[in-house]
Write a protein that holds these residues in place. Structure first.
Motif, PDB file in Angstrom:
ATOM      1  N   ASN A  52       0.844  -1.185   0.000  1.00  0.00           N
ATOM      2  CA  ASN A  52       0.000   0.000   0.000  1.00  0.00           C
ATOM      3  C   ASN A  52       0.885   1.243   0.000  1.00  0.00           C
ATOM      4  O   ASN A  52       1.555   1.533   0.986  1.00  0.00           O
ATOM      5  CB  ASN A  52      -0.898  -0.012   1.241  1.00  0.00           C
ATOM      6  N   GLU A  54       0.247   4.219   0.455  1.00  0.00           N
ATOM      7  CA  GLU A  54      -0.136   5.205   1.468  1.00  0.00           C
ATOM      8  C   GLU A  54       0.513   4.937   2.822  1.00  0.00           C
ATOM      9  O   GLU A  54       0.719   5.864   3.597  1.00  0.00           O
ATOM     10  CB  GLU A  54      -1.662   5.219   1.628  1.00  0.00           C
ATOM     11  N   LYS A  55       0.807   3.670   3.133  1.00  0.00           N
ATOM     12  CA  LYS A  55       1.328   3.363   4.470  1.00  0.00           C
ATOM     13  C   LYS A  55       2.608   2.532   4.486  1.00  0.00           C
ATOM     14  O   LYS A  55       3.284   2.470   5.494  1.00  0.00           O
ATOM     15  CB  LYS A  55       0.260   2.645   5.301  1.00  0.00           C
ATOM     16  N   ASP A  56       2.956   1.863   3.369  1.00  0.00           N
ATOM     17  CA  ASP A  56       4.128   1.000   3.352  1.00  0.00           C
ATOM     18  C   ASP A  56       5.354   1.732   2.818  1.00  0.00           C
ATOM     19  O   ASP A  56       5.244   2.740   2.130  1.00  0.00           O
ATOM     20  CB  ASP A  56       3.867  -0.239   2.495  1.00  0.00           C
ATOM     21  N   LYS A  57       6.507   1.208   3.120  1.00  0.00           N
ATOM     22  CA  LYS A  57       7.777   1.750   2.652  1.00  0.00           C
ATOM     23  C   LYS A  57       8.525   0.642   1.919  1.00  0.00           C
ATOM     24  O   LYS A  57       8.390  -0.525   2.250  1.00  0.00           O
ATOM     25  CB  LYS A  57       8.627   2.207   3.835  1.00  0.00           C
TER      26      LYS A  57
END
Length: 85
Positions: A52, A54-57
């Motif tokens: 995702n 939006e939230k993962d790196k």
């Protein structure tokens, strides 16, 4: 005609690790990122490149030496030998 390599539009100052190895990072106009690390050999031991946005790196982990590979020697053991000598 061969494609011309992209010229980096950002090159960070090298990071010097406590053992003297250097890490460099460059960014390119196409969005790619390049990492340069001293102290070969390395093995790719972790790569998390999707998920995702939006939230993962993105995570890329390199480990020295033979950890699961046919690399010539284990860098951590080699450093220990150098420090004892």
């Amino acid at each position: 005609m061969a494609d011309q390599p992209l010229k980096a539009h950002f090159v960070a100052e090298p990071i010097v690790l406590p053992d003297g190895r250097r890490i460099g990072v460059s960014a390119y106009p196409d969005g790619s990122i390049r990492f340069r690390v001293d102290g070969l050999p390395y093995v790719l031991t972790e790569a998390y490149l999707s998920g995702n946005p939006e939230k993962d790196k993105a995570i890329v982990k390199l480990s020295p030496g033979k950890q699961g590979s046919a690399a010539a020697y284990n860098y951590a053991e080699e450093l220990e030998k150098r420090n004892q000598g």
